[in-house]
Design a protein around this motif. Structure first.
Motif, PDB file in Angstrom:
ATOM      1  N   MET A   1       0.840  -1.195   0.000  1.00 45.63           N
ATOM      2  CA  MET A   1       0.000   0.000   0.000  1.00 45.63           C
ATOM      3  C   MET A   1       0.878   1.249   0.000  1.00 45.63           C
ATOM      4  SD  MET A   1      -2.884   1.164   2.813  1.00 45.63           S
ATOM      5  CE  MET A   1      -3.913  -0.251   2.400  1.00 45.63           C
ATOM      6  N   SER A   2       0.538   2.210  -0.829  1.00 42.70           N
ATOM      7  CA  SER A   2       1.300   3.449  -0.913  1.00 42.70           C
ATOM      8  C   SER A   2       0.949   4.361   0.248  1.00 42.70           C
ATOM      9  CB  SER A   2       1.011   4.160  -2.236  1.00 42.70           C
ATOM     10  OG  SER A   2       1.399   3.356  -3.327  1.00 42.70           O
ATOM     11  N   ALA A   3       1.956   5.027   0.781  1.00 39.57           N
ATOM     12  CA  ALA A   3       1.733   5.945   1.893  1.00 39.57           C
ATOM     13  C   ALA A   3       1.332   7.309   1.369  1.00 39.57           C
ATOM     14  CB  ALA A   3       3.001   6.049   2.732  1.00 39.57           C
ATOM     15  N   SER A   4       0.419   7.961   2.079  1.00 38.95           N
ATOM     16  CA  SER A   4       0.003   9.302   1.693  1.00 38.95           C
ATOM     17  C   SER A   4       1.078  10.311   2.082  1.00 38.95           C
ATOM     18  CB  SER A   4      -1.322   9.662   2.365  1.00 38.95           C
ATOM     19  OG  SER A   4      -1.172   9.688   3.768  1.00 38.95           O
ATOM     20  N   VAL A   5       1.037  11.452   1.432  1.00 42.79           N
ATOM     21  CA  VAL A   5       1.941  12.562   1.728  1.00 42.79           C
ATOM     22  C   VAL A   5       1.095  13.709   2.277  1.00 42.79           C
ATOM     23  CG1 VAL A   5       3.611  14.201   0.784  1.00 42.79           C
ATOM     24  CG2 VAL A   5       3.528  11.850  -0.102  1.00 42.79           C
ATOM     25  N   ARG A   6       1.482  14.208   3.428  1.00 37.72           N
ATOM     26  CA  ARG A   6       0.726  15.275   4.077  1.00 37.72           C
ATOM     27  C   ARG A   6       1.320  16.632   3.685  1.00 37.72           C
ATOM     28  NH1 ARG A   6      -1.582  14.481   9.986  1.00 37.72           N
ATOM     29  NH2 ARG A   6      -2.931  13.203   8.644  1.00 37.72           N
ATOM     30  N   VAL A   7       0.487  17.485   3.112  1.00 38.31           N
ATOM     31  CA  VAL A   7       0.935  18.779   2.592  1.00 38.31           C
ATOM     32  C   VAL A   7       0.216  19.903   3.341  1.00 38.31           C
ATOM     33  CG1 VAL A   7       1.129  20.262   0.565  1.00 38.31           C
ATOM     34  CG2 VAL A   7       1.326  17.778   0.318  1.00 38.31           C
ATOM     35  N   ALA A  37       3.202  17.323   9.005  1.00 40.85           N
ATOM     36  CA  ALA A  37       3.260  17.495   7.551  1.00 40.85           C
ATOM     37  C   ALA A  37       4.585  16.997   6.996  1.00 40.85           C
ATOM     38  CB  ALA A  37       3.056  18.957   7.183  1.00 40.85           C
ATOM     39  N   ASP A  38       4.534  16.542   5.762  1.00 42.80           N
ATOM     40  CA  ASP A  38       5.740  16.161   5.025  1.00 42.80           C
ATOM     41  C   ASP A  38       6.275  17.309   4.177  1.00 42.80           C
ATOM     42  OD1 ASP A  38       5.699  13.240   5.698  1.00 42.80           O
ATOM     43  OD2 ASP A  38       3.787  13.359   4.632  1.00 42.80           O
ATOM     44  N   LEU A  39       5.384  18.202   3.764  1.00 41.62           N
ATOM     45  CA  LEU A  39       5.735  19.300   2.869  1.00 41.62           C
ATOM     46  C   LEU A  39       4.936  20.535   3.235  1.00 41.62           C
ATOM     47  CD1 LEU A  39       7.074  20.436   0.220  1.00 41.62           C
ATOM     48  CD2 LEU A  39       5.065  19.570  -1.000  1.00 41.62           C
ATOM     49  N   LEU A 284      -9.640  27.882  -0.339  1.00 39.27           N
ATOM     50  CA  LEU A 284      -9.651  28.876   0.716  1.00 39.27           C
ATOM     51  C   LEU A 284     -10.243  30.187   0.203  1.00 39.27           C
ATOM     52  CD1 LEU A 284      -6.091  28.277   2.232  1.00 39.27           C
ATOM     53  CD2 LEU A 284      -8.215  27.025   2.632  1.00 39.27           C
ATOM     54  N   ASP A 285     -10.530  31.102   1.120  1.00 38.82           N
ATOM     55  CA  ASP A 285     -10.951  32.437   0.716  1.00 38.82           C
ATOM     56  C   ASP A 285      -9.710  33.324   0.602  1.00 38.82           C
ATOM     57  OD1 ASP A 285     -10.253  33.083   3.333  1.00 38.82           O
ATOM     58  OD2 ASP A 285     -12.334  33.220   4.035  1.00 38.82           O
ATOM     59  N   GLU A 286      -9.874  34.629   0.741  1.00 35.96           N
ATOM     60  CA  GLU A 286      -8.740  35.529   0.528  1.00 35.96           C
ATOM     61  C   GLU A 286      -7.955  35.821   1.802  1.00 35.96           C
ATOM     62  OE1 GLU A 286     -12.303  37.974   1.585  1.00 35.96           O
ATOM     63  OE2 GLU A 286     -11.875  36.240   0.301  1.00 35.96           O
ATOM     64  N   THR A 287      -8.357  35.297   2.955  1.00 43.02           N
ATOM     65  CA  THR A 287      -7.721  35.646   4.224  1.00 43.02           C
ATOM     66  C   THR A 287      -6.514  34.760   4.509  1.00 43.02           C
ATOM     67  OG1 THR A 287      -9.196  34.167   5.437  1.00 43.02           O
ATOM     68  CG2 THR A 287      -9.908  36.455   5.166  1.00 43.02           C
ATOM     69  N   PRO A 288      -5.552  35.251   5.304  1.00 37.47           N
ATOM     70  CA  PRO A 288      -4.395  34.422   5.653  1.00 37.47           C
ATOM     71  C   PRO A 288      -4.832  33.205   6.469  1.00 37.47           C
ATOM     72  CG  PRO A 288      -3.981  36.736   6.174  1.00 37.47           C
ATOM     73  CD  PRO A 288      -5.438  36.622   5.845  1.00 37.47           C
ATOM     74  N   GLN A 289      -4.322  32.047   6.117  1.00 37.31           N
ATOM     75  CA  GLN A 289      -4.638  30.827   6.850  1.00 37.31           C
ATOM     76  C   GLN A 289      -3.707  29.712   6.419  1.00 37.31           C
ATOM     77  OE1 GLN A 289      -8.628  29.180   5.549  1.00 37.31           O
ATOM     78  NE2 GLN A 289      -8.701  31.176   4.536  1.00 37.31           N
ATOM     79  N   VAL A 290      -3.638  28.694   7.282  1.00 37.42           N
ATOM     80  CA  VAL A 290      -2.809  27.531   7.033  1.00 37.42           C
ATOM     81  C   VAL A 290      -3.701  26.302   7.115  1.00 37.42           C
ATOM     82  CG1 VAL A 290      -0.855  26.153   7.849  1.00 37.42           C
ATOM     83  CG2 VAL A 290      -0.750  28.649   7.973  1.00 37.42           C
ATOM     84  N   ARG A 291      -3.679  25.484   6.060  1.00 33.33           N
ATOM     85  CA  ARG A 291      -4.514  24.283   6.009  1.00 33.33           C
ATOM     86  C   ARG A 291      -3.665  23.101   5.545  1.00 33.33           C
ATOM     87  NH1 ARG A 291      -9.973  25.577   5.112  1.00 33.33           N
ATOM     88  NH2 ARG A 291     -10.382  23.329   4.983  1.00 33.33           N
ATOM     89  N   THR A 292      -4.100  21.901   5.906  1.00 39.03           N
ATOM     90  CA  THR A 292      -3.335  20.692   5.610  1.00 39.03           C
ATOM     91  C   THR A 292      -4.215  19.658   4.925  1.00 39.03           C
ATOM     92  OG1 THR A 292      -1.854  21.084   7.488  1.00 39.03           O
ATOM     93  CG2 THR A 292      -1.950  18.837   6.621  1.00 39.03           C
ATOM     94  N   VAL A 293      -3.643  18.978   3.931  1.00 43.77           N
ATOM     95  CA  VAL A 293      -4.351  17.930   3.197  1.00 43.77           C
ATOM     96  C   VAL A 293      -3.438  16.710   3.080  1.00 43.77           C
ATOM     97  CG1 VAL A 293      -5.788  19.518   1.864  1.00 43.77           C
ATOM     98  CG2 VAL A 293      -3.554  18.851   0.986  1.00 43.77           C
ATOM     99  N   ASP A 294      -4.048  15.541   2.931  1.00 46.47           N
ATOM    100  CA  ASP A 294      -3.319  14.307   2.696  1.00 46.47           C
ATOM    101  C   ASP A 294      -3.504  13.879   1.247  1.00 46.47           C
ATOM    102  OD1 ASP A 294      -4.196  13.063   5.967  1.00 46.47           O
ATOM    103  OD2 ASP A 294      -2.318  13.965   5.304  1.00 46.47           O
TER     104      ASP A 294
END
Length: 321
Positions: A1-7, A37-39, A284-294
Motif C-alpha cells: 500500500m502506498s503511503a500518503s503525503v501530508r501537505v 506534515a511532510d511538505l 480557501l478564501d482571501e484571508t491568511p490561513q494555514v490548512r493541511t491535506v493528505d
C-alpha cells in the motif's frame, strides 16, 4: 500500500518587511509541524513583496537570511518546503533582456516514441538540477546586481537546498511588466521536481500557470503533483482565471495541482487543490490561513488508468529558447 503525503498550504500575507515575513513563515512551520506534515508550500515572493513591483531591492542570495531560515526550520521540523523568493541576477544587464525572445524558424524534430504512462508512478533517480548563475563566487568582478530572478526554492526535510526554479514566464500582462525589474529564467533547464514518499512534486510559479506546456513538461519529468506558489493579482475575472486554470492543468495532466496564493490587499489568495479529475478538494478564501491535506497516490493512479490521456497524446513539449 502506498503511503500518503501530508501537505500544508501556507496562504500568508507577505509584506516588504523581511523580518516580519520570516516570523510568519516560522509560524507556518510550527503549524505544519503540529500536524506532522511532510511538505509545506508557501507563496511566491515569500521573502518580501511590494504590490507596486518586486525588484533587486528585495533580492537575497541562497545563503541569505530567508533561505537560511527555511533550511533551519525544515531540519528542525523534518518538513520539506517549497517557497518563493527573489535571488540577485548577477551579471544581468541593467535594462534587462526583455521578456520573450523571438521564436522563428521551425522547432527541432522530435523522433522516437512517447514514453508509456501506466498506473505506477515513475521513479525519480539521480540528482536534482543544479543551481547555476545565481550567486557568484566571493570577490567576483560582477559587481552589485541591478536585477533579480523570481525564484522558487525547494528544501528537503534535512534542510538541504535541492533545487531552485527561476520563473520563466515573467508577468508582462494586465498592465504590469515584471520584466522591467526581473530576468526570466532559462527555458531549457531541467524542471524542478522533488520526490516525497510515493509522489513526485513539480514546481511552477504564478503566471506560468497560463502556459500549459510548462505543466506538461513537469509531468514529463515525472510529476504527479504540481505546486504553484503565486501572488495572483486581483482584478476583473482574475479569481475565476486562477480557479479555472488550476483545474485545467489538473485535468489535462491527470495530476494533482496545488495553487498557493498570497493573501493581502490587491491579491486573490484563494489557495486551491484540484485532483486529477478536476474535483476541488480544498479551496480557501482571501484571508491568511494555514490548512493541511493528505495526498494518497492510489486515487491518482486510478484516474490515470481510467483516463490514459498522457499515453495517448501525439506531441511533446520543446522549449522555444
Amino acid at each position: 500500500m502506498s503511503a500518503s503525503v501530508r501537505v500544508t498550504v501556507g496562504q500568508l500575507a507577505i509584506t516588504a518587511d523581511h523580518d516580519a515575513n520570516r516570523e510568519a513563515i516560522a509560524e507556518a512551520f510550527l503549524a505544519a509541524g503540529r500536524v506532522g506534515a511532510d511538505l509545506l508550500v508557501l507563496p511566491e515572493y515569500s521573502s518580501g513583496y511590494d504590490p507596486h513591483g518586486v525588484g533587486v531591492e528585495h533580492a537575497e542570495p541562497l545563503d541569505g537570511p530567508f533561505v537560511t531560515a527555511l533550511r533551519q526550520h525544515a531540519a528542525r521540523y523534518r518538513i520539506a518546503v517549497v517557497a518563493g523568493t527573489t535571488l540577485p541576477a548577477y551579471g544581468a544587464p541593467s535594462t534587462g533582456t526583455g521578456q520573450h525572445p523571438a521564436v522563428s524558424g521551425t522547432f527541432p524534430a522530435v523522433s522516437g516514441t512517447f514514453p508509456a504512462v501506466t498506473g505506477s508512478f515513475p521513479a525519480v533517480t539521480g540528482s536534482l538540477p543544479a543551481i547555476t548563475g545565481t550567486t557568484p563566487a566571493a570577490g567576483s568582478a560582477a559587481g552589485p546586481p541591478t536585477r533579480a530572478f523570481n525564484t522558487v526554492v525547494a528544501v528537503d526535510a534535512t534542510g538541504a537546498v535541492v533545487g531552485a526554479y527561476r520563473k520563466v514566464h515573467l508577468y508582462d500582462a494586465f498592465g504590469t511588466r515584471e520584466s522591467d525589474r526581473l530576468e526570466p529564467g532559462p527555458a531549457g533547464v531541467p524542471p524542478l521536481v522533488l520526490r516525497l514518499g510515493d509522489l513526485t512534486f513539480g514546481v511552477l510559479t504564478c503566471y506560468d500557470l497560463r502556459f500549459p506546456e510548462s505543466a506538461r513538461r513537469l509531468v514529463d519529468a515525472g510529476a504527479d503533483v504540481i505546486v504553484v506558489p503565486a501572488a495572483w493579482v486581483d482584478g476583473p475575472l482574475k479569481a475565476d482565471h486562477w480557479r479555472t486554470l488550476l483545474r485545467a492543468r489538473a485535468i489535462e495532466n491527470t495530476a494533482v495541482v496545488i495553487g498557493v496564493g498570497m493573501s493581502g490587499p490587491g491579491l486573490v489568495g484563494r489557495s486551491l487543490l484540484a485532483g486529477p479529475d478536476g474535483v476541488v478538494g480544498l479551496e480557501l478564501d482571501e484571508t491568511p490561513q494555514v490548512r493541511t491535506v493528505d495526498l494518497d497516490p492510489e486515487p491518482l493512479a486510478q484516474v490515470r488508468r481510467q483516463n490514459p490521456s498522457l499515453a495517448n497524446r501525439r506531441y511533446l513539449v520543446v522549449p522555444a529558447g
